[in-house]
Design a protein around this motif. Structure first.
Motif, PDB file in Angstrom:
ATOM      1  N   THR A 134     -18.235   5.614  -8.280  1.00  0.00           N
ATOM      2  CA  THR A 134     -17.541   5.762  -6.998  1.00  0.00           C
ATOM      3  C   THR A 134     -18.424   5.245  -5.857  1.00  0.00           C
ATOM      4  O   THR A 134     -19.645   5.164  -5.980  1.00  0.00           O
ATOM      5  CB  THR A 134     -17.170   7.233  -6.753  1.00  0.00           C
ATOM      6  OG1 THR A 134     -18.353   8.041  -6.845  1.00  0.00           O
ATOM      7  CG2 THR A 134     -16.166   7.714  -7.786  1.00  0.00           C
ATOM      8  N   GLY A 135     -17.801   4.894  -4.739  1.00  0.00           N
ATOM      9  CA  GLY A 135     -18.533   4.362  -3.598  1.00  0.00           C
ATOM     10  C   GLY A 135     -18.894   2.907  -3.829  1.00  0.00           C
ATOM     11  O   GLY A 135     -18.197   2.175  -4.525  1.00  0.00           O
ATOM     12  N   THR A 136     -19.978   2.464  -3.230  1.00  0.00           N
ATOM     13  CA  THR A 136     -20.432   1.078  -3.377  1.00  0.00           C
ATOM     14  C   THR A 136     -21.251   0.961  -4.656  1.00  0.00           C
ATOM     15  O   THR A 136     -22.429   1.328  -4.695  1.00  0.00           O
ATOM     16  CB  THR A 136     -21.277   0.659  -2.159  1.00  0.00           C
ATOM     17  OG1 THR A 136     -20.538   0.903  -0.956  1.00  0.00           O
ATOM     18  CG2 THR A 136     -21.629  -0.812  -2.239  1.00  0.00           C
ATOM     19  N   SER A 137     -20.615   0.459  -5.693  1.00  0.00           N
ATOM     20  CA  SER A 137     -21.251   0.432  -7.003  1.00  0.00           C
ATOM     21  C   SER A 137     -20.697  -0.724  -7.828  1.00  0.00           C
ATOM     22  O   SER A 137     -19.514  -1.048  -7.744  1.00  0.00           O
ATOM     23  CB  SER A 137     -21.006   1.761  -7.730  1.00  0.00           C
ATOM     24  OG  SER A 137     -21.404   1.691  -9.078  1.00  0.00           O
ATOM     25  N   THR A 138     -21.581  -1.332  -8.631  1.00  0.00           N
ATOM     26  CA  THR A 138     -21.128  -2.439  -9.494  1.00  0.00           C
ATOM     27  C   THR A 138     -20.823  -1.988 -10.917  1.00  0.00           C
ATOM     28  O   THR A 138     -20.381  -2.787 -11.741  1.00  0.00           O
ATOM     29  CB  THR A 138     -22.213  -3.535  -9.559  1.00  0.00           C
ATOM     30  OG1 THR A 138     -23.424  -2.958 -10.056  1.00  0.00           O
ATOM     31  CG2 THR A 138     -22.449  -4.128  -8.177  1.00  0.00           C
ATOM     32  N   GLY A 139     -21.072  -0.717 -11.225  1.00  0.00           N
ATOM     33  CA  GLY A 139     -20.807  -0.206 -12.562  1.00  0.00           C
ATOM     34  C   GLY A 139     -21.238   1.244 -12.656  1.00  0.00           C
ATOM     35  O   GLY A 139     -21.900   1.779 -11.753  1.00  0.00           O
ATOM     36  N   PRO A 140     -20.846   1.933 -13.727  1.00  0.00           N
ATOM     37  CA  PRO A 140     -21.173   3.359 -13.855  1.00  0.00           C
ATOM     38  C   PRO A 140     -22.675   3.608 -13.939  1.00  0.00           C
ATOM     39  O   PRO A 140     -23.371   2.989 -14.756  1.00  0.00           O
ATOM     40  CB  PRO A 140     -20.454   3.771 -15.145  1.00  0.00           C
ATOM     41  CG  PRO A 140     -20.223   2.504 -15.887  1.00  0.00           C
ATOM     42  CD  PRO A 140     -20.051   1.443 -14.866  1.00  0.00           C
ATOM     43  N   HIS A 141     -23.160   4.463 -13.082  1.00  0.00           N
ATOM     44  CA  HIS A 141     -24.564   4.857 -13.094  1.00  0.00           C
ATOM     45  C   HIS A 141     -24.730   6.082 -12.211  1.00  0.00           C
ATOM     46  O   HIS A 141     -23.840   6.438 -11.434  1.00  0.00           O
ATOM     47  CB  HIS A 141     -25.465   3.721 -12.592  1.00  0.00           C
ATOM     48  CG  HIS A 141     -25.368   3.468 -11.119  1.00  0.00           C
ATOM     49  ND1 HIS A 141     -24.291   2.835 -10.526  1.00  0.00           N
ATOM     50  CD2 HIS A 141     -26.229   3.775 -10.103  1.00  0.00           C
ATOM     51  CE1 HIS A 141     -24.478   2.742  -9.226  1.00  0.00           C
ATOM     52  NE2 HIS A 141     -25.645   3.319  -8.938  1.00  0.00           N
TER      53      HIS A 141
END
Length: 427
Positions: free
Chosen positions: A351-358
């Motif tokens: 969620t939010g500004t992210s390029t993938g799950p982390h």
């Protein structure tokens, strides 16, 4: 004495002698105990058939093919509801039929044994118009094992390469979770572990029991794990008697990798500009559980802008931790709620500004960000003075077993009600 009386006396004497001679013979003729027990049944009395439950197959269908009537299957279904519901039968599990044949060579099913897992089983019995259900477990043996491995990529990789029980990885991570960052281990690090492994049929491993000791080596640093009972429970301690448990966990999640470290000039993966990243990114699948690294109070739960779903927790010693980009929060987590070390608080997301799950994990002390991988953390209460001599006795034998070989009689084999041998002396 008359001839009749002599005859009677002689007959009585011969009868008594015959009884004396027959007693040992009777004892020798006693039936031997069954030698071929299978699921607690004397398999020598039956013809057995073993197979696996096929996809879509039911116990009723299997029994029907063996001549068990629908009324008997219904009776079994009702009788087994409390002990083992028949709907719990699963495809791929083994079962064994015990069949006897009458004087007309007509087969009759007496028992069906179903394996719930590698150790537990249930036996369904059929006796005329009655049925029976018995749950039990296969006899097992425990072997003391000592194994070592060198890490080339990860702890899990080393354990798989050496064909060690997978449970060892979870156990070692549990023991060392306060002291060793398994996200930051290096090629060439190594470990040695002494543990009990349980087997059925003398060859099939069904898991591990107690970890009797371990040593994790990183360069010239060797971190021992010594089991000892203090305060009513068994915990693991370093060789000097300090607890391996610390005030803060090394990481808030397991089974992931570090994708970005603490930096004041990191190239942002979305905005493509250099800016501070005062946290550590743990790449992990969406939904991976996230745990509180220490006891504390939730001071923020909600949307954190670019951080997406965010949770912040205040801890003792003016410490604060943050967990960003969560896909969701654990049940019962709310602003103001108290959490305990290791408690589930949320799940990895993007969620939010992210390029993938982390998970973006952050730590502050006195409001200033610090590197989560370099948190100084004080250990829990050490070995007490009253337990010191006994702990040293246990430690010396565990370390000797880890680093070399000891005789079986010199091993520590129990930790409950353990006392210091008089010959051991004190340090």
């Amino acid at each position: 004495m008359t001839n009749l009386l002599k005859t009677l006396l002689l007959a009585a004497t011969l009868a008594a002698a015959a009884c004396d001679r027959s007693a040992p013979e009777a004892e020798e003729a006693a039936p031997e105990a069954p030698r071929n027990l299978l699921y607690g049944i004397d398999a020598d009395l039956y013809r057995t058939q073993t197979a696996e439950i096929a996809p879509g197959e039911t116990l009723g269908g299997i029994l029907g093919r063996q001549g068990v009537t629908a009324a008997t299957v219904d009776r079994l279904d009702r009788a087994a509801r409390e002990e083992f519901p028949l709907r719990n039968i699963r495809a791929g599990h083994r079962y064994t039929l015990f069949i006897h044949e009458d004087s007309l060579n007509t087969p009759h099913l007496d028992y069906l044994a179903y394996e719930c897992n590698t150790t537990d089983y249930v036996v369904f019995g059929f006796h005329d118009d009655s049925v029976s259900i018995r749950r039990d477990a296969k006899p097992s043996t425990v072997r003391r094992m000592k194994k070592s491995a060198v890490i080339s990529s990860s702890l899990w990789g080393a354990i798989m390469r050496e064909n060690l029980p997978y449970a060892l990885a979870a156990e070692l991570e549990e023991i060392y979770q306060w002291s060793i960052s398994f996200f930051d281990i290096q090629k060439g690090d190594s470990f040695t572990v002494v543990y009990d492994e349980r087997f059925v049929d003398d060859s099939v491993s069904v898991g591990i029991d107690r970890i009797w000791g371990a040593k994790f080596s990183q360069g010239d640093k060797h971190t021992y794990a010594i089991p000892f009972r203090q305060g009513g429970k068994i915990q693991y301690w370093e060789a000097d008697g300090k607890s391996l448990r610390k005030q803060m966990l090394k990481a808030p999640l397991k089974y992931s990798r570090i994708s970005s470290k603490f930096s004041y000039a990191r190239l942002h993966p979305v905005h493509k500009v250099y800016r501070p990243h005062t946290g550590v990114d743990f790449a992990a699948p969406k939904g991976t559980p996230v745990h509180a690294v220490a006891d504390g109070v939730v001071i923020f739960k909600g949307w954190g802008g670019g951080g997406g779903n965010t949770l912040k927790i205040k801890h003792a010693n003016n410490m604060q931790t943050g967990y960003l980009h969560l896909s969701g929060f654990a049940k019962g987590i709310a602003q103001g709620s108290r959490v305990q070390q290791g408690q589930l608080i949320g799940y990895v997301g993007s969620t939010g500004t992210s390029t993938g799950p982390h998970l973006d994990y952050r730590v502050w002390k006195g409001g200033k960000p610090i590197n989560p991988l370099k948190i100084p953390s004080e250990p829990s209460e050490p070995i007490s003075e009253e337990n010191r001599a006994l702990f040293d006795y246990v430690r010396d034998r565990i370390v000797a077993e880890i680093d070399g070989e000891v005789k079986p009689e010199e091993r520590i084999t129990q930790l409950d009600s353990l006392t210091l041998p008089a010959a051991a002396g004190t340090h």
